[in-house]
Scaffold this motif. Structure first.
Motif, short mmCIF file in Angstrom:
data_model
loop_
_atom_site.label_atom_id
_atom_site.label_comp_id
_atom_site.label_asym_id
_atom_site.label_seq_id
_atom_site.Cartn_x
_atom_site.Cartn_y
_atom_site.Cartn_z
N LYS A 277 0.85 -1.18 0.00
CA LYS A 277 0.00 0.00 0.00
C LYS A 277 0.89 1.24 0.00
N PRO A 278 0.36 2.40 -0.36
CA PRO A 278 1.18 3.62 -0.33
C PRO A 278 1.77 3.85 1.05
N ALA A 279 3.07 4.12 1.10
CA ALA A 279 3.77 4.39 2.36
C ALA A 279 4.27 5.82 2.31
N ILE A 280 3.59 6.71 3.01
CA ILE A 280 3.88 8.14 2.90
C ILE A 280 4.47 8.67 4.20
N ASP A 281 5.62 9.32 4.10
CA ASP A 281 6.27 9.96 5.23
C ASP A 281 5.73 11.38 5.35
N PRO A 282 5.08 11.73 6.45
CA PRO A 282 4.50 13.08 6.58
C PRO A 282 5.54 14.19 6.50
N GLN A 283 6.81 13.89 6.77
CA GLN A 283 7.85 14.90 6.66
C GLN A 283 8.42 15.01 5.26
N GLY A 284 8.07 14.08 4.39
CA GLY A 284 8.47 14.17 3.00
C GLY A 284 9.87 13.66 2.69
N ASP A 285 10.57 13.08 3.68
CA ASP A 285 11.91 12.55 3.41
C ASP A 285 11.84 11.28 2.57
N LEU A 286 10.79 10.53 2.76
CA LEU A 286 10.63 9.26 2.06
C LEU A 286 9.84 9.49 0.77
N ALA A 287 10.45 9.15 -0.36
CA ALA A 287 9.75 9.28 -1.63
C ALA A 287 8.71 8.17 -1.74
N ALA A 288 7.48 8.54 -1.95
CA ALA A 288 6.39 7.57 -2.00
C ALA A 288 6.24 7.06 -3.44
N PHE A 289 7.17 6.20 -3.85
CA PHE A 289 7.17 5.71 -5.22
C PHE A 289 6.32 4.46 -5.37
N CYS A 290 5.97 4.16 -6.61
CA CYS A 290 5.37 2.89 -6.95
C CYS A 290 6.48 1.91 -7.31
N SER A 291 6.19 0.62 -7.24
CA SER A 291 7.16 -0.38 -7.65
C SER A 291 6.97 -0.69 -9.14
N SER A 292 7.90 -1.45 -9.71
CA SER A 292 7.76 -1.92 -11.09
C SER A 292 7.37 -3.39 -11.11
N SER A 293 6.81 -3.84 -9.98
CA SER A 293 6.33 -5.22 -9.88
C SER A 293 4.87 -5.24 -9.44
N GLY A 294 4.22 -4.07 -9.48
CA GLY A 294 2.89 -3.93 -8.91
C GLY A 294 3.05 -3.55 -7.45
N GLY A 295 2.26 -2.60 -6.96
CA GLY A 295 2.40 -2.15 -5.59
C GLY A 295 3.22 -0.87 -5.49
N TRP A 296 3.90 -0.70 -4.36
CA TRP A 296 4.62 0.54 -4.10
C TRP A 296 6.04 0.25 -3.63
N LEU A 297 6.91 1.23 -3.74
CA LEU A 297 8.31 1.08 -3.37
C LEU A 297 8.79 2.38 -2.70
N PRO A 298 8.40 2.60 -1.42
CA PRO A 298 8.90 3.78 -0.72
C PRO A 298 10.42 3.79 -0.73
N LEU A 299 11.00 4.98 -0.94
CA LEU A 299 12.44 5.06 -1.21
C LEU A 299 13.00 6.35 -0.67
N LEU A 300 14.23 6.28 -0.20
CA LEU A 300 14.98 7.48 0.19
C LEU A 300 16.27 7.50 -0.61
N CYS A 301 16.60 8.65 -1.16
CA CYS A 301 17.81 8.78 -1.97
C CYS A 301 18.65 9.95 -1.47
N THR A 302 19.91 9.68 -1.17
CA THR A 302 20.86 10.74 -0.85
C THR A 302 21.81 10.91 -2.03
N MET A 303 22.34 12.10 -2.20
CA MET A 303 23.15 12.39 -3.39
C MET A 303 24.65 12.24 -3.15
N ASN A 304 25.04 11.89 -1.92
CA ASN A 304 26.47 11.83 -1.60
C ASN A 304 26.78 10.57 -0.82
N CYS A 305 27.08 9.51 -1.54
CA CYS A 305 27.42 8.26 -0.86
C CYS A 305 28.87 7.91 -1.16
N THR A 306 29.14 7.11 -2.19
CA THR A 306 30.53 6.84 -2.53
C THR A 306 31.24 8.09 -3.04
#
Length: 496
Positions: A277-306
């Motif tokens: 089901k949709p997983a929504i972070d009220p603070q907006g840090d978590l991107a409430a994406f859909c999956s590519s397998s049906g359903g949803w894929l909540p995701l967080l992305c940072t721009m500075n890792c390696t």
């Protein structure tokens, strides 16, 4: 068995390279992997672009290296593409401008313009599931309108990188909900384009006819005769719907069912997990994406890792093995040195203008070992904030599946286990999104493709690379993480 026609190709167009992988669905073996490097157009204003023709050149190079005996057995192709990019096409299907990428931060003004017109960030989250951020596709479209009106006037199709490669392979323009949910103009709750958001992007032009129609996650489209001939592939090959690189990586790590948290330690750092089901972070840090397998894929992305570890490594003049030795010489907390590793600004937290900084450096702790560990800890702490965001969205996990270039470091694997206080598992196949794209094609081409859970038989874990949290380090990292959060809020009061 070896001669059966059950080979699936995974194509992954990333930021640094395009990769091609061939997977045998019968023997469950990767038969071939090759890659071609990609250039990056950068500017001080935050511009990060590529030319779409570079992807096609790279694909031709990789296809030319694929052995003929493997080509003859190909049954399906899956395409993974870096998310959020904007490929503008004219009526003839020609690319009419450079492609702005996920890491482009030149669209801050356009984000503010769209958000204000829509009624504020909170309303964006309530209405479509996500705030409008610089990385997303929506502000890139408005940027083209504001900065290149003559090109914008020619715009007939708004497509994403993986959509464009699918178009190249099939001659058809279509998309799926997973990659589309990273645009900013998909209502992830209803899984349809949001007309009001499109109006906020351009009140004078109806953008809906410019957007690709949706296909189901398990849909297939025939490879065009032109592409089959050009690449020496069988005429009956099918192309799956594909998806964004994170959505395809979810296939590759098994995040197609609840309970599996995947972390990718690449140029960017990502955390994602399947949700029914949709997983929504009220603070907006978590991107409430859909999956590519049906359903949803909540995701967080940072721009500075390696990015953070590589910049530090190069500054120290050390090799990767030498840096692993440095980590062995240092302790949790890096001797009091803390890094805010925002070399490219940052997406989460939303700090597009932020710069990297070191804190707590003294004459006694300014050692190469502490500086390198601080860079790795800073990148890991920034991702650790994501676990809090998942908790706010009602999700909990018992382990982390680790992938990406950083997962090759045994010290980083242990650091993740300690900082998150969760066991770390490492998939045996570390080809990430390319492997996942091949698995999606296998799923879509199978006789029973109603549930992607069946793909679990293709996901193996490397028992030698997994690790458990070490009690002393995990306890110490709780304190160091809280210190990081306090420093972050002091430097950037807008961060909650």
């Amino acid at each position: 068995m070896a001669s059966s026609k059950n080979v699936f190709l995974g194509i992954d167009a990333g930021t640094q390279s395009l990769k091609l992988l061939a997977y045998d669905g019968d023997s469950k073996q990767i038969l071939h992997v090759c890659a071609a490097p990609l250039e990056l157009i950068s500017d001080e204003d935050g511009t990060r672009e590529q030319l779409a023709e570079w992807w096609l050149d790279a694909l031709r190079q990789c296809m030319s290296e694929l052995p003929a005996d493997i080509k003859s057995r190909v049954r399906g192709i899956g395409v993974s593409g870096q998310q959020h990019g904007f490929v503008p096409l004219n009526q003839q299907g020609e690319v009419i401008a450079p492609v702005k990428l996920w890491c482009d931060t030149s669209t801050i003004a356009e984000c503010e313009e769209i958000t204000a017109r829509f009624g504020g960030a909170e309303r964006c989250i309530d209405a479509v599931g996500n705030p409008i951020l610089p990385g997303y596709t929506a502000p890139k479209v408005v940027w083209l309108k504001n900065n290149k009106p003559e090109v914008y006037a020619e715009l007939a199709h708004i497509v994403l990188p993986h959509d464009y490669l699918n178009f190249h392979l099939t001659g058809e323009i279509f998309t799926e909900h997973g990659d589309a949910s990273g645009t900013g103009y998909l209502n992830i709750l209803r899984q349809e384009y949001d007309r009001e958001m499109l109006s906020a992007m351009d009140p004078e032009r109806d953008l809906l006819p410019l957007l690709p129609p949706f296909v189901e996650a398990n849909a297939t489209t025939p490879l065009s005769a032109e592409a089959a001939q050009a690449y020496g592939l069988p005429s009956d090959v099918m192309v799956s719907s594909g998806g964004g690189d994170n959505m395809m990586a979810a296939f590759g790590t098994g995040s197609v069912a609840p309970g599996v948290l995947t972390m990718s330690l690449g140029t960017s750092g990502t955390l994602f997990a399947y949700s029914g089901k949709p997983a929504i972070d009220p603070q907006g840090d978590l991107a409430a994406f859909c999956s590519s397998s049906g359903g949803w894929l909540p995701l967080l992305c940072t721009m500075n890792c390696t990015v953070a570890t590589e910049i530090t490594r190069n500054a120290l003049g050390k090799s990767i093995p030498e840096c692993e030795e440095l980590l062995a010489q240092s302790q949790a907390g890096a001797g009091g040195v803390t890094s805010l590793p925002f070399y490219n600004g940052e997406r989460v937290p939303n700090l597009p203008h932020a710069e990297a900084s070191l804190h707590g450096v003294t004459a006694s702790n300014a050692t190469p070992a502490n500086l390198y560990r601080a860079a790795m800890e800073g990148a890991t702490f920034t991702l650790r904030r994501g676990l809090d965001a998942f908790a706010r969205a009602g999700q909990e996990f018992t382990a982390i599946r680790l992938t990406g270039g950083g997962a090759k470091s045994p010290h980083w694997r242990q650091m993740v286990a300690d900082v998150f206080n969760l066991p770390v598992e490492v998939p045996a196949q570390q080809e990430g999104a390319a492997f996942g794209a091949a698995l999606q094609a296998l799923w879509a081409c199978s006789d029973d493709n109603t549930s992607s859970v069946q793909l679990s038989e293709h996901i193996a874990l490397d028992e030698n690379l997994g690790c458990q949290p070490q009690a002393d380090s995990a306890s110490a990292y709780q304190t160091h993480y809280q210190n990081y959060l306090e420093l972050l809020s002091q430097q950037y009061p807008s961060v909650q």
